[in-house]
Enzyme design. Structure first.
Site, short mmCIF file in Angstrom:
data_model
loop_
_atom_site.label_atom_id
_atom_site.label_comp_id
_atom_site.label_asym_id
_atom_site.label_seq_id
_atom_site.Cartn_x
_atom_site.Cartn_y
_atom_site.Cartn_z
N LYS A 64 0.83 -1.21 0.00
CA LYS A 64 0.00 0.00 0.00
C LYS A 64 0.86 1.26 0.00
O LYS A 64 2.06 1.21 0.33
CB LYS A 64 -0.94 0.00 1.21
CG LYS A 64 -0.25 0.05 2.56
CD LYS A 64 -1.28 0.00 3.69
CE LYS A 64 -0.57 0.10 5.05
NZ LYS A 64 -1.56 0.12 6.15
N TYR B 219 14.82 30.31 8.65
CA TYR B 219 13.62 31.03 9.07
C TYR B 219 13.50 31.10 10.59
O TYR B 219 13.85 30.16 11.31
CB TYR B 219 12.37 30.35 8.52
CG TYR B 219 12.16 30.54 7.04
CD1 TYR B 219 11.93 31.80 6.50
CD2 TYR B 219 12.19 29.45 6.18
CE1 TYR B 219 11.72 31.97 5.14
CE2 TYR B 219 11.98 29.61 4.81
CZ TYR B 219 11.75 30.87 4.30
OH TYR B 219 11.54 31.04 2.96
N MET C 290 11.20 24.78 2.31
CA MET C 290 10.51 24.01 1.28
C MET C 290 11.45 23.21 0.40
O MET C 290 11.17 22.06 0.05
CB MET C 290 9.68 24.95 0.40
CG MET C 290 8.89 24.22 -0.69
SD MET C 290 7.84 25.31 -1.66
CE MET C 290 6.56 25.69 -0.49
#
Length: 345
Positions: free
Chosen positions: A34, A242, A290
């Site tokens: 799966k 950040y 990101m």
């Protein structure tokens, strides 16, 4: 061109884990594929496992089963753990997929569509999917497998394991001739009394340990690497990333590496995360962004174009997961499609 981030999948290690699980459990292994084999690529993994003798597979969604059927052909049995959702019985039959029946409505829908080979799930305490033992149906035509799922198999000392085993043994007696499948990855290592007729492992095939920590019997399968994009010297007192979550306490050399949360590198990798680079484990510093993460490489010979290892043979996936406050399942399945899978055998 090589990708800035890559997930390398060692199919020989996958095959070795398959053989180990069969030997430890003393029963045939029916692999769980799966979520695209937990992010590693179900078609490639299934093909290698079929070479080892696997002929029965489990997926979660009908769409996963359809993709496997197209790739693997008619030979293997493919069970869909979601069962026979409303309106999908014809779709399952067209792809020769076998629903794991979880409710009376699913059973009715499957029969009305013409039925065929299927499985049945009995809920022995997980309270997720399946019939409660007292509500399980009478034996019916087409039933070839009965299963249940352990809730606490990663903790061998948990008394619920034995309670679920005994409840499953009692329930399965109602279905003579059906293959009994109970042990997931952790269950394989609980003892032969948990094996029944077929083992149903997932994470241990793909390199995770049965108790959420590295196990010497299980070989690493997946290696996530990222390219160093830039190396810079950060003076003492300056911050990285950040929200200024990391302040250099001394002159620090930082490698900015091409893997971030858009690739599946969780933000929670920092501040406890580590990466293997130039022969050492070094801390990930500052916030994971990101497309990039920062690694402290002070004192190491590291240059642009070198690669760091976020998990793999040198940074076990269970250790990486623990540092990120999660489990190996999530680390693997979180790797996004932007990261190419590279297969080695």
């Amino acid at each position: 061109m090589p990708s800035p981030a890559e997930l390398t999948v060692d199919l020989s290690a996958l095959a070795a884990n398959f053989r180990t699980l069969e030997a430890v459990g003393g029963a045939p292994v029916h692999p769980v594929l799966k979520a695209d084999s937990y992010g590693l690529g179900a078609v490639a993994c299934a093909g290698r496992l079929m070479t080892e003798g696997a002929r029965t597979f489990f997926v979660a969604r009908a769409s996963e089963g359809e993709a496997l059927r197209t790739a693997l052909g008619p030979e293997p049995a493919i069970y869909v753990l979601d069962g026979c959702a409303a309106g999908r019985a014809g779709r399952l039959r067209a792809a020769r997929l076998r629903p794991v029946i979880n409710t009376a409505v699913q059973l009715s829908d499957w029969r009305e569509a013409g039925g065929g080979p299927c499985g049945l799930q009995v809920d022995t305490g997980m309270n997720r999917l399946g019939f409660r033992p007292e509500a399980a149906p009478e034996p019916f035509e087409g039933l070839e497998l009965v299963l249940s799922h352990l809730a606490c198999a990663d903790d061998p000392a948990e008394p619920m394991n034995a309670r679920q085993r005994d409840a499953f043994a009692a329930a399965a007696q109602r279905y003579p001739g059906a293959v009994r499948s109970f042990a997931n990855s952790g269950g394989v290592f609980l003892g032969r009394g948990y094996a029944f007729d077929a083992l149903r492992p997932g994470i241990c095939l793909y390199g995770g340990g049965p108790e959420g920590r590295p196990d010497p019997r299980i070989r690493p399968v997946a290696t996530l690497t990222a390219e160093v994009l830039q190396v810079r010297d950060v003076p003492a007192g300056e911050t990285v990333g950040y929200s200024r979550t990391f302040t250099a306490g001394r002159p620090t050399r930082i490698a900015t590496c091409a893997a971030g949360y858009a690739d599946g590198v969780l933000r929670s990798y920092s501040p406890a995360g580590r990466a293997f680079v130039a022969g050492e484990l070094r801390p990930i510093v500052g916030r994971v962004s990101m497309d990039a993460c920062a690694v402290d490489v002070t004192g190491l010979d590291v240059a642009v174009g070198d690669r760091i290892e976020l998990f793999g043979a040198n940074r076990p996936i269970d250790d990486a997961a623990s540092a990120a406050g999660t489990i190996a399942y999530e680390l693997l399945s979180a790797i996004t499609g932007r990261v190419p899978r590279v297969y080695r055998d």
